[in-house]
Design an enzyme around this catalytic site. Structure first.
Site, short mmCIF file in Angstrom:
data_model
loop_
_atom_site.label_atom_id
_atom_site.label_comp_id
_atom_site.label_asym_id
_atom_site.label_seq_id
_atom_site.Cartn_x
_atom_site.Cartn_y
_atom_site.Cartn_z
N ASN A 122 -22.76 9.86 13.24
CA ASN A 122 -22.45 11.05 12.63
C ASN A 122 -21.70 11.86 13.56
OD1 ASN A 122 -24.72 10.37 13.45
ND2 ASN A 122 -25.73 12.65 12.87
N THR A 126 -22.06 15.66 7.93
CA THR A 126 -20.41 14.47 7.92
C THR A 126 -20.16 13.48 7.23
OG1 THR A 126 -21.59 12.91 10.30
CG2 THR A 126 -20.97 15.04 10.80
N LEU A 130 -15.28 22.02 33.08
CA LEU A 130 -14.96 23.41 34.24
C LEU A 130 -13.42 23.84 34.25
CD1 LEU A 130 -17.08 26.39 34.84
CD2 LEU A 130 -16.57 24.60 37.39
N GLY A 173 -19.74 16.51 26.93
CA GLY A 173 -19.42 15.44 27.22
C GLY A 173 -20.13 14.42 28.33
N ARG A 226 -14.03 22.92 15.85
CA ARG A 226 -15.31 23.16 16.93
C ARG A 226 -14.98 24.61 16.66
NH1 ARG A 226 -15.23 18.36 20.70
NH2 ARG A 226 -16.08 16.44 19.13
N GLY A 238 -12.20 15.23 12.66
CA GLY A 238 -11.16 16.47 13.62
C GLY A 238 -11.28 17.66 12.89
N ASP A 252 -21.94 17.32 21.40
CA ASP A 252 -20.06 17.63 22.09
C ASP A 252 -20.05 17.99 23.55
OD1 ASP A 252 -19.12 16.57 19.32
OD2 ASP A 252 -19.08 18.63 19.08
N HIS A 255 -18.38 10.43 20.59
CA HIS A 255 -18.18 10.25 22.27
C HIS A 255 -16.74 10.30 22.20
CE1 HIS A 255 -22.53 10.93 23.44
NE2 HIS A 255 -22.15 9.59 22.67
P1 GDP Z 1 -20.12 14.27 23.91
O1 GDP Z 1 -20.78 13.76 22.01
O2 GDP Z 1 -20.89 15.10 24.28
O3 GDP Z 1 -19.30 12.32 24.80
O4 GDP Z 1 -18.77 14.85 23.88
P2 GDP Z 1 -17.70 14.90 22.71
O5 GDP Z 1 -16.85 13.74 23.27
O6 GDP Z 1 -16.64 15.44 21.99
O7 GDP Z 1 -16.25 15.77 24.30
C1 GDP Z 1 -16.38 15.57 25.21
C2 GDP Z 1 -14.72 16.21 25.06
O8 GDP Z 1 -14.21 16.40 26.08
C3 GDP Z 1 -14.11 14.90 25.27
O9 GDP Z 1 -12.93 14.46 24.59
C4 GDP Z 1 -13.86 14.70 26.91
O10 GDP Z 1 -12.95 13.55 27.47
C5 GDP Z 1 -14.28 15.77 27.34
N1 GDP Z 1 -13.86 15.66 28.43
C6 GDP Z 1 -15.34 16.09 29.20
N2 GDP Z 1 -15.31 15.58 30.27
C7 GDP Z 1 -14.22 16.51 30.69
C8 GDP Z 1 -13.82 17.53 32.03
O11 GDP Z 1 -14.86 17.63 32.48
N3 GDP Z 1 -12.94 18.29 31.16
C9 GDP Z 1 -12.02 18.22 30.61
N4 GDP Z 1 -11.25 18.66 30.04
N5 GDP Z 1 -12.69 17.58 29.36
C10 GDP Z 1 -13.81 16.72 29.32
#
Ligand code: GDP
Length: 426
Positions: A37, A127, A333, A14, A306, A303, A12, A40
């Protein structure tokens, strides 16, 4: 040339957004491990999507999205997701599925549920997507490759054999209904219809693509700390989350992986059980969870809220090292802009001694965080595109983290969108 996008932490971080962004310049995006499981979340011109099995390149016309042999392929889930994306207006993605990818069988999901029930309070926080039973069977050599769908007689025979052993467990350990090999065979014939147009020798396809000078992106799921070898065993996932495994899970030469972009989130979050040294609780955690990510830190698949924590330099330094990081993408950030002061975990105190090296699980359970507090920047940094334009305290936070982890932060993500990115030349 091959680039890998992988996570430094518990997942998670990003990665989806970074992959989606880098996919603009890539020809092929490959998933090489994991299954349905984890998820993104991607925000782009078509809307907001939670992808679990589709590679993050599906939103572009110019890319081919590939399921490598290392993936736990849940065929109905894959095509459900594919159809949903198309229904939301995305042009039908070009996809390829490895003939050597193994399939999540309907009973893998059942076994996952039954085992979690049996373990009750001592569960691993699965999951329940069938991933652990899937990989157990793969390495016990009773898994099914996609290619096996195309030899019906052999498939039937093997199903009878596998169901015999599964049924012993179902009857005597779990006390659940038994499997019928004929019924599973019929279901697999449905799977066959779905995958047939996309099945190919992915390793050969990628080999030829490399020869033609194509750019390939390997997309990792979860992060270093969930790796079965280098992570917080046993609270890990069942396939390697490391870039090196990309060579195996996609079938490409390891020496072709030239860039390893490790995604590190500006604070910590984790799902499931396991030691989490910099974890925070109560109102402090609730606020960060509410403001975190894009619409809160809740699991993309389940859901579930975390678990939250401050940035952990010890875990991230280790997480970047085991990935073989060439570049760090520092994400989310912008979320920290509300804090007056930002604690950062810079060491672990274990049995009275402070270390900055990430230990094995038993030691990790004893670790207490050593925190250093940095001043916040108290402003919204979304929309900023140049590093120099970031507030001074924000730059100091980035540079502090970079110094502690020892890997160059070359990308800073300050929002969920494709263009919310600041490049930094190092
Ligand atoms: P992943 O599994 O590593 O792809 O991560 P996730 O998708 O579960 O979590 C990342 C969450 O942060 C998602 O809801 C993205 O839309 C959001 N996200 C990604 N980069 C940024 C960022 O720089 N700022 C903010 N506010 N949200 C971000």
């Amino acid at each position: 040339m091959i680039k890998a996008v992988v996570g430094a932490n518990w997942g998670d971080e990003g990665k989806g957004k970074i992959t989606d962004m880098l996919a603009q310049e890539a020809d092929i995006i490959v998933r090489f491990q994991g299954g349905a499981n984890a998820g993104h979340t991607i925000v782009n011109d078509y809307g907001k999507f939670a992808l679990h099995t589709l590679p993050s390149g599906v939103f572009y016309n110019h890319t081919t999205s590939v399921i490598g042999n290392g993936v736990a392929l849940n065929i109905p889930v894959f095509f459900k997701e594919y159809n949903e994306v198309v229904e939301q207006g995305v042009p039908a993605p070009k996809i390829l599925i490895s003939d050597r990818a193994q399939m999540v069988m309907p009973y893998h999901i059942l076994f996952d549920q039954y085992e979690e029930e049996r373990l009750a309070g001592k569960s691993f926080g699965s999951t329940k997507s069938g991933i652990a039973p899937f990989y157990s069977d793969k390495y016990a050599k009773i898994g099914f490759q996609v290619s096996e769908l195309f030899d019906e007689e052999a498939l039937k025979e093997k199903l009878v054999r596998v169901c015999e052993t599964k049924n012993i467990l179902l009857e005597h350990l779990y006390h659940k209904p038994l499997l019928d090999p004929e019924e599973i065979f019929q279901e697999l014939m449905e799977y066959k219809k779905m995958v047939a147009p996309y099945v190919c020798d992915v390793s050969l396809y990628l080999w030829n693509a490399l020869k033609e000078g194509k750019e390939i992106l390997l997309e990792g799921q979860l992060g270093s700390l969930k790796d079965p070898d280098h992570g917080i065993y046993p609270m890990v996932t069942s396939s390697s989350t490391l870039a090196a495994y990309g060579a195996i899970g996609a079938g490409v030469p390891p020496y072709e992986i030239k860039k390893i972009i490790t995604v590190c989130k500006a604070y910590s979050s984790a799902v499931g059980a396991g030691a989490f040294v910099s974890e925070i609780f109560g109102e402090e955690a609730d606020e960060l969870r509410r403001r975190g990510g894009d619409g809160g830190e809740y699991g993309a698949t389940t859901g579930r809220p975390r678990r939250m924590g401050w940035f952990d330099c010890v875990a991230s330094k280790y997480g970047c090292r085991v990935q073989g990081t060439t570049d760090v993408a520092f994400t989310v950030l912008d979320v920290l802009g509300y804090l007056d002061e930002i604690p950062v975990c810079v060491g672990y105190e274990i049995n009275g001694e402070v270390t900055t090296e990430f230990p094995t699980t038993a030691m990790l359970e004893k670790a207490k965080p050593v925190l250093e507090v940095l001043p916040g920047w108290k402003s919204d940094i979304r929309g900023i595109t140049k590093y120099e334009d970031l507030p001074e305290n924000c730059r100091k936070y980035i540079e502090f983290v970079e110094e502690k982890i020892g890997f160059p932060i070359t990308m800073i993500s300050n929002g969920p969108g494709r263009n919310d990115i600041i490049y930094r030349n190092k």
